[in-house]
Design an enzyme around this catalytic site. Sequence first.
Site, PDB file in Angstrom:
ATOM      1  N   ARG A  73      -2.924  -3.767  -2.847  1.00 28.81           N
ATOM      2  CA  ARG A  73      -3.667  -4.855  -3.499  1.00 28.81           C
ATOM      3  C   ARG A  73      -3.575  -4.802  -5.035  1.00 28.81           C
ATOM      4  NH1 ARG A  73      -9.422  -5.998  -0.730  1.00 28.81           N
ATOM      5  NH2 ARG A  73      -9.289  -8.249  -0.680  1.00 28.81           N
ATOM      6  N   GLU A  93      -5.627 -10.658  -3.928  1.00 31.25           N
ATOM      7  CA  GLU A  93      -5.539  -9.567  -4.895  1.00 31.25           C
ATOM      8  C   GLU A  93      -6.356  -9.736  -6.174  1.00 31.25           C
ATOM      9  OE1 GLU A  93      -1.150  -7.843  -4.745  1.00 31.25           O
ATOM     10  OE2 GLU A  93      -1.214 -10.011  -4.468  1.00 31.25           O
ATOM     11  N   ARG A 128       5.591  -5.562 -11.582  1.00 32.30           N
ATOM     12  CA  ARG A 128       4.304  -6.255 -11.709  1.00 32.30           C
ATOM     13  C   ARG A 128       3.395  -5.563 -12.735  1.00 32.30           C
ATOM     14  NH1 ARG A 128       1.508 -10.659  -9.495  1.00 32.30           N
ATOM     15  NH2 ARG A 128       2.859 -11.270  -7.794  1.00 32.30           N
ATOM     16  N   THR A 174       7.309 -11.759  -7.118  1.00 31.08           N
ATOM     17  CA  THR A 174       8.139 -11.810  -8.318  1.00 31.08           C
ATOM     18  C   THR A 174       9.613 -11.638  -7.965  1.00 31.08           C
ATOM     19  OG1 THR A 174       7.789  -9.470  -8.699  1.00 31.08           O
ATOM     20  CG2 THR A 174       6.289 -10.980  -9.791  1.00 31.08           C
ATOM     21  N   PHE A 207      -4.027  -4.146   3.213  1.00 26.32           N
ATOM     22  CA  PHE A 207      -4.173  -3.909   1.765  1.00 26.32           C
ATOM     23  C   PHE A 207      -2.860  -3.513   1.091  1.00 26.32           C
ATOM     24  CE2 PHE A 207      -8.128  -2.323   3.922  1.00 26.32           C
ATOM     25  CZ  PHE A 207      -8.882  -3.463   3.694  1.00 26.32           C
ATOM     26  N   PHE A 246      -0.672  -4.502  -6.585  1.00 25.05           N
ATOM     27  CA  PHE A 246       0.767  -4.228  -6.641  1.00 25.05           C
ATOM     28  C   PHE A 246       1.233  -3.796  -8.035  1.00 25.05           C
ATOM     29  CE2 PHE A 246       5.265  -5.503  -5.666  1.00 25.05           C
ATOM     30  CZ  PHE A 246       5.364  -4.979  -4.388  1.00 25.05           C
ATOM     31  N   GLN A 290       2.288  -5.734   8.191  1.00 21.85           N
ATOM     32  CA  GLN A 290       2.170  -6.948   7.390  1.00 21.85           C
ATOM     33  C   GLN A 290       3.508  -7.675   7.347  1.00 21.85           C
ATOM     34  OE1 GLN A 290      -0.276  -4.438   4.238  1.00 21.85           O
ATOM     35  NE2 GLN A 290       0.066  -6.462   3.419  1.00 21.85           N
ATOM     36  N   GLU A 344       2.735  -3.033   4.448  1.00 20.71           N
ATOM     37  CA  GLU A 344       3.780  -3.978   4.064  1.00 20.71           C
ATOM     38  C   GLU A 344       5.148  -3.367   4.335  1.00 20.71           C
ATOM     39  OE1 GLU A 344       3.387  -5.582   0.124  1.00 20.71           O
ATOM     40  OE2 GLU A 344       5.398  -6.428   0.122  1.00 20.71           O
ATOM     41  N   ALA A 352       1.343 -10.185  -1.636  1.00 22.69           N
ATOM     42  CA  ALA A 352       1.317 -10.921  -2.901  1.00 22.69           C
ATOM     43  C   ALA A 352       0.301 -12.064  -2.843  1.00 22.69           C
ATOM     44  CB  ALA A 352       2.707 -11.447  -3.259  1.00 22.69           C
TER      45      ALA A 352
END
Lengths: 750, 472
Positions: free
Chosen positions: A336, A707, A304, A434, A222, A338, A191, A226, A503
């Site tokens: 997903r 998400e 998060r 974020t 998902f 996070f 990702q 990442e 995100a």
Amino acid sequence: MKNYDLVRHVKGESKFVDDILTPEGCLHAYVLYSQIAHGNIKSVNINTALQMEGVEGIFIAKDIPGENQIGGIIQDEELLASCKVDFIGQPIAIVVAKTVALAKEASKKIIVDIEELTPVIDPRVAFEKGELIMPPRVFSLGDVEANWDKCALIVEGTVESGGQEHLYLETQGAFACPVEGGGVKIVSSTQSPTTVQKTAAKVLGLKMHLIEVDVLRLGGGFGGKEDQASQWAAMAAMAALKLNKPVKLILPRQDDLRMTGKRHPYSSDYKIGLNKEGKIINYEVTFYQNAGASADLSPAILDRTLFHCTNSYFVPNVKATACSCKTNLPPNTAFRGFGGPQGMFVIEAAIYKAAEKLGIDPCLIQEKNLLAEGDEFSYGQKAEQCMAKASWESAISKFNFPHLKKEIDEFNVASKIVKKGIALMPICFGISFTTTFLNQASALVHVYSDGSVGVSTGAIEMGQGVNMKIRQVVASVFSIKIDRIKNETTNTTRNANTSATAASSGADLNGKAAQLACNNILNRLKDAAAKYLSLANSDQIEIKDEVIYYENKPTRLLWNELISSAYMQRVSLSSHAYYAPPGIYFDKDKAKGKPFAYHVYGTAIIQVAVDCLKGVYEIESVKIVHDFGKSINKAIDRSQTEGAVMQGIGWMTMEELKYNENGRLLTDALSTYKVPDIYFAPKEFEVEFLDNPNDSLAVFNSKAIGEPPFMYGIGAYFAIMNAMKSYKPEKHFEIISPMTPERLLLSLYN
Amino acid sequence: MKTTIKFICNDRVISTNIHPAVSLLDFIRKQEHLTGTKEGCREGDCGACTVLLGELKGNEVIYKNVNSCLLPIGDVAGKHVVTIEGLNSDVLSPIQESFISETATQCGFCTPGFIVSLTSFVLNTNHFTFDSAVESIAGNICRCTGHISIKRAVSKMLTFIDPVFNGNRIEDLINKNFLPKYFLEIPVKLKGLSSETYEGKAVNSPEFVISGGTDLFVQKWEELIKTEVSFIPPSGDKEKIRVSGNFVIIKANTTITEFKESEIINKHFPALNEKLKLFGSLPIRNRATLGGNIINASPIGDMVNILLALDTKMYFIKDNGVRELPLNKFYLAYKTLDKQKDEILDEISIPIPAEDCLFNYEKVSKRTYLDIASVNSSILLAVHNGIINKINISAGGIAPVPKLLAQTGEFLLFKKISTDNVSEAIKIAMQEINPISDARGSADYKKLLLKQLIIAHFVTLFPDFVSIEELV
Ligand SMILES: Cc1cc2nc3c(=O)[nH]c(=O)nc-3n(C[C@H](O)[C@H](O)[C@H](O)COP(=O)(O)OP(=O)(O)OC[C@H]3O[C@@H](n4cnc5c(N)ncnc54)[C@H](O)[C@@H]3O)c2cc1C
Ligand code: FES
Ligand code: FES
């Protein structure tokens, strides 16, 4: 025109990493990993293995040419364990051979001598021992301490939420090929191509420009690809450069399950206070996040959890503390939501328990506390264009909730063993990374002289339809047929320094960048058209359906002719554009700011039926009113919603990661780790698009979709609880997810 | 002995001398570069590797969906393999169209498997209902869509089908673009191949005997290709289930699908058809054999559990000799059998239950479908004037071996069906078992679950004689 991605999928023509034809002489890598969760490596003996026929190379920590370090946020993770192991599944050696089977065979001949230490699996135990990834983080609003007195009801408790395996159907993998100049080209299932590039550069001790990363598409990500796609790519690249041969590394499913991190399990304590009217006055919560053996993305995920710890509710006094605890499990990672789902689950549990105390339906408390315009979140941002109540009310009336509830009550009176339950689940999810600096994207658009268009962005297509959405953006800006447009692979030489597609921001950010790039070209094209048509004023030129208009009237000039004319006029038909959403910031030290470009809202109603004899259940219906903004592609957004909800329900119900006391994953195959199948899909699934008159910051006023709907799944847990409660009204059930048939039956009868 | 494996893959004849235990998945992906067929798990649990396997029966080719990751290439000889590439033509099939129009594909990794399974559905079924279409794809897992849009695509696809065929279904399906034209030539081509049928190597004492392969290829696929193997293929058009006197005789290589669909079985054991939907998935049932289930000796085998309650006897052959053994004497300890290595299970026999016999089967697993039981249980009993005069209760997942609950049965024999007696029987059952904690549940759970399933048996069969409220 059909979405060509889908056409290729149904014909089996879409290529994934393991599908690309490899050059002759391609070797295969297998990764040997630790079978011990915690220990000191005394020695690694590769001699016998290296002698085996077909084996071309075996690499261990000391062979790494650059830094043996792949940690992103915190530099605390080795690519190959050098002197200690911290989880079962931790890579120790890369074995490269002519076939995967030979490589695996050889890996069994490697002798790893490890002095065993006691592993820690439980985050609370890790916390007690001071094993933290970083100091605890606190978000606060108002004054919790001062207000307990004002609460008519105070409820305290603990909540456990289980982890979750991504189970992307395509396992992790990469293919690497040496190129001239000492560089390497990597095709990765990631990702985040830039993270792969950076990681490989660091491990190999090379400049980033010597590493090209290319991504076709992913068979699901998902969040699992990442941060955790990088190590496999770096290993393949290292082997390729060392041996000067192409190398492919694809994780077998079981290794993928054992070696990669998952959604973080959390253990949490809450204390909630309500006034007489049922308004939440106080909420105090402490999260113990099971981070696994190293930081990975845990710090950002922890944040998060805090951002979303009050879900869709306004709470005037909040004190939320979060601790990222280091344990001997694989480093847990993005998934997903996070960390958001874990945070929301706890406040929903707190509300459930408060309602239980009061003997009322939790939805009465939920409703009373929904966010209103201008309400402040614990992180200082105010709810703007707030759709919490609008979506709630719309769900209640569109799906006639009172009637559903009445039907269920009547059913439960008549039925002794099968009980039904229903729950409402509102969501509020902030959109933006974020970590503010990550909110940037770029696009490169080429219009070729025959009128066809190629678009490259940093976005990764992994099923979420971002490629189609970007084609739609390009088609719409140029006003041309969508079949003129092709998405290029995502490649670090075309789009550099990209953020992960994560995100939920892929289409938001990259779509905007593509829009800007197209606008640049469009402006030049207008000038070129004015010149061609001998018109003074290019402002009055427009393209509509491939026809060039002047002052709202069609001219004789069509797209193809315009393009070749522009080319002959020596006008650049390419543009690279950059987008960074304005106005967002976050002060980490104060834990205040405006981290999100906007919020997404919605409400789900989930109904279940529980067989209280056998402990099994069925999800009967899911009904949702969701705020999609002005959807660019309703078909894609609907499908994303459905998939996310089912994944969320899976997390809450059957998806169970079991580890034994040695830190070994017991559910390490698809035969033991179960995800929702077609029979588990509810008979009824309705998705309503909430009317939202507002503009958003995202491309064409759409809203991110990846998400947010995941968290509707939490409603399934409480629907099941409600059904159980109606079977055993006197029982107070613990809040532990997932609610497997096992947990359900034991809760009812033990 | 003919040792070359020849088969038709899509529209091409292929011949190979590769090891016969290489999985078809590896062969088509690695040798043929037919990469539309995906590897998602290599254990039959995801369906990404699904292909069609067509076998000549008379003049017709009968197609089934199977998991190519569990299919030995040696068993493909003389057959027609169809991968997703072999279903493509210039136009999209109505199945493919439906998936596109309903956005029933996201990342696309699972999609070829779904298209192939649904194609096998339109080739085979006599029930063009939503439910049977869903049954055909119950072995396909999609992680992206949650199967919601896939269900819509299935409904859409059904609108393209006119369930009345003009005789030749394949021709009709070609006319409606479900299949490419070359399917018409396959029967003739396969007949041509049959004279050259692969016979395998003569193996005296093979390390492995492969039947459906659905256990062996999960547990030992890496070992299989390193040693000598022989086949008891589940295929072949000989009659495998017959009635002889008061017995149903079943060949060991009968597949679960054949058993489930058999007229004889449905006549004498009407409850089983529906219950066996809980066994694996359709592609697994298309390959998994009764013999394999028995010999594999998993404590939670479903077929074994049922057969134990049905007083099954086994017939082994070795060097032309036949040995008879009751199934309930077969399991000595965990995966330890009363069987010599080179004994082959040839047949089993089940006494046809008397008219007044009742049967029930229960299975609970974490996921209802395509999952292995946490606990399963079967009961066979006959009741006269409210008195039990025959009873077998079996239970799986609660001991190292599949088990007949002998003492529980003994206690209930010649007793009245009553809440008290069932309650007492459960206590005895709890003494007979010793479950362990594992991925499928804790020991406490398995105990509780067996209790619940015993209650379920009696509540299902005798709702008027026992009180569920008192029992739970
Ligand atoms: C995804 C999946 C789902 C499954 N679901 C279920 C389920 O729901 N319930 C269940 O009970 N099982 C299930 N199974 C297990 C398996 O399908 C069954 O046990 C099946 O019946 C095995 O039969 P087979 O012919 O495929 O066995 P094979 O794998 O071919 O053989 C298994 C063993 O039996 C031996 N053997 C086979 N036939 C003979 C013979 N005639 N004589 C001597 N030895 C023989 C083999 O040598 C081998 O040792 C599942 C398996 C998979 C992969
Ligand atoms: S690869 Fe998953 S079923 Fe074959
Ligand atoms: S579309 Fe991704 S797994 Fe089905």
